[in-house]
Design a protein around this motif. Structure first.
Motif, PDB file in Angstrom:
ATOM      1  N   ASP A 217     -65.055   1.767  -5.079  1.00 11.09           N
ATOM      2  CA  ASP A 217     -66.124   0.924  -5.612  1.00 11.09           C
ATOM      3  C   ASP A 217     -67.199   0.602  -4.566  1.00 11.09           C
ATOM      4  O   ASP A 217     -68.142  -0.129  -4.837  1.00 11.09           O
ATOM      5  CB  ASP A 217     -65.561  -0.373  -6.215  1.00 11.09           C
ATOM      6  CG  ASP A 217     -64.947  -1.307  -5.189  1.00 11.09           C
ATOM      7  OD1 ASP A 217     -64.880  -0.953  -3.990  1.00 11.09           O
ATOM      8  OD2 ASP A 217     -64.532  -2.420  -5.574  1.00 11.09           O
ATOM      9  N   THR A 225     -70.185   4.747 -10.945  1.00 12.01           N
ATOM     10  CA  THR A 225     -70.182   4.190 -12.298  1.00 12.01           C
ATOM     11  C   THR A 225     -70.808   5.139 -13.313  1.00 12.01           C
ATOM     12  O   THR A 225     -70.678   4.930 -14.524  1.00 12.01           O
ATOM     13  CB  THR A 225     -70.930   2.844 -12.330  1.00 12.01           C
ATOM     14  OG1 THR A 225     -72.235   3.010 -11.757  1.00 12.01           O
ATOM     15  CG2 THR A 225     -70.161   1.787 -11.556  1.00 12.01           C
ATOM     16  N   VAL A 229     -66.860   7.304 -14.146  1.00  6.72           N
ATOM     17  CA  VAL A 229     -66.688   6.708 -15.472  1.00  6.72           C
ATOM     18  C   VAL A 229     -66.990   7.731 -16.558  1.00  6.72           C
ATOM     19  O   VAL A 229     -66.311   7.803 -17.584  1.00  6.72           O
ATOM     20  CB  VAL A 229     -67.584   5.462 -15.612  1.00  6.72           C
ATOM     21  CG1 VAL A 229     -67.623   4.978 -17.057  1.00  6.72           C
ATOM     22  CG2 VAL A 229     -67.078   4.345 -14.707  1.00  6.72           C
ATOM     23  N   TRP A 242     -59.646   3.359  -9.704  1.00  5.82           N
ATOM     24  CA  TRP A 242     -60.624   2.658  -8.870  1.00  5.82           C
ATOM     25  C   TRP A 242     -59.920   2.083  -7.651  1.00  5.82           C
ATOM     26  O   TRP A 242     -58.870   1.467  -7.773  1.00  5.82           O
ATOM     27  CB  TRP A 242     -61.265   1.505  -9.632  1.00  5.82           C
ATOM     28  CG  TRP A 242     -62.368   1.872 -10.560  1.00  5.82           C
ATOM     29  CD1 TRP A 242     -62.350   1.796 -11.919  1.00  5.82           C
ATOM     30  CD2 TRP A 242     -63.669   2.358 -10.217  1.00  5.82           C
ATOM     31  NE1 TRP A 242     -63.552   2.202 -12.437  1.00  5.82           N
ATOM     32  CE2 TRP A 242     -64.383   2.554 -11.413  1.00  5.82           C
ATOM     33  CE3 TRP A 242     -64.301   2.642  -8.999  1.00  5.82           C
ATOM     34  CZ2 TRP A 242     -65.696   3.019 -11.441  1.00  5.82           C
ATOM     35  CZ3 TRP A 242     -65.605   3.109  -9.023  1.00  5.82           C
ATOM     36  CH2 TRP A 242     -66.286   3.284 -10.235  1.00  5.82           C
TER      37      TRP A 242
END
Length: 306
Positions: A217, A225, A229, A242
């Motif tokens: 992250d 993201t 994702v 994550w």
């Protein structure tokens, strides 16, 4: 150019093929991961066409590179393998999985690049180097001295907030990417990534292989993201892991988690979320180069080309 580690008599895992990212070569995955898998699996580490000590040949597209990797597997009699891809290698792996589903036993994506991002921007020197004539002159004359002057800071940001391993730049032969031919190959690859991702990503749902995606992250290189994702969303059954306070290099900072992901896609009942917590405990206090390498933010969607 490749390193082929044959299976031992006690191998318990399927063959594993490693696809490195931009600005790298086979050592970037081999150094941290081979010791953990030695004797457990047949392994293939390769310099992608144009990188390390491999010549480019007719491999200017991601699809062509995927096909060339499949041909190398043929030569080495590797029928079906788990593909482990880092960063830009993730895009090539999506091409491999779609073009060669019968050769794909499983997929492990590490901080991948795979989906279109708003604006589609890349560093100016990639675009310049990809331009005919002018780019050739730049890669032949200025790229090496300019690159060597910046390589320490650039590497720090690839790893940040985690620590760059001692001797990493030399041990992993990172300056090889500054060879004029490799620098141009790298630029051509990166310059086409956005268009590839725009056309290919709607078809990722066709990928049926067991899949794990590992991302930090605090990645300062790719928009996790968007890419990670997106892969979880688009590949049926994909597991996204994550890791808090992890940067762009799971292969070096969390190699035990990567091996766990390989085991998981091979069918073992591995709790990857618990393994991620163990990694988080090791790196919880990491704050290397935070001031020098700010977290990247997803650009405004209005910047995306129509």
């Amino acid at each position: 150019h490749y390193v082929h580690v044959p299976a031992s008599a006690g191998a318990s895992l399927p063959p594993v093929v490693f696809i490195h990212g931009a600005s790298a070569n086979l050592k970037d995955q081999m150094l941290p991961l081979r010791p953990l898998l030695e004797g457990r699996a047949e392994m293939l580490f390769l310099d992608r066409p144009g990188f390390g000590w491999s010549e480019r040949g007719g491999n200017d597209t991601l699809a062509a590179q995927a096909d060339t990797i499949a041909l190398l597997m043929d030569r080495l009699h590797i029928g079906k393998a788990i593909i482990v891809a880092h960063s830009f290698g993730g895009a090539i792996t999506t091409a491999f999985a779609r073009q060669h589903p019968d050769r794909t036993a499983g997929l492990v994506f590490l901080s991948p690049a795979s989906h279109p991002w708003p604006g589609g921007a890349t560093a100016w020197y990639y675009k310049l180097t990809a331009v005919p004539v002018v780019g050739w002159l730049f890669s032949q004359t200025l790229a090496y001295p300019a690159g060597m002057a910046q390589i320490g800071d650039a590497t720090a940001c690839v790893f940040s907030p985690n620590k760059v391993p001692e001797g990493y730049i030399g041990n992993a032969s990172i300056p090889l990417v500054l060879k004029p031919s490799a620098f141009r190959a790298n630029a051509v690859d990166v310059a086409q990534l956005y268009d590839y991702a725009r056309s290919a990503s709607p078809h990722y749902r066709e990928i049926k292989a067991p899949t794990v995606v590992i991302s930090g992250d605090r990645d300062k290189i790719v928009y996790a993201t968007i890419h990670s994702v997106g892969l979880q969303r688009d590949i049926s059954g994909a597991e996204l892991v994550w890791v808090h306070n992890l940067g762009h290099k799971p292969d070096w900072i969390a190699p035990d988690l990567v091996v766990g992901a390989i085991e998981k896609v091979a069918g073992a009942p591995v709790d990857l979320q618990a393994l991620a917590k163990t990694v988080e405990g090791r790196i919880a206090d990491d704050a290397y180069n935070d001031g020098k390498c700010p977290d990247i933010k997803v650009p405004d969607a209005e910047l995306a080309p129509t």
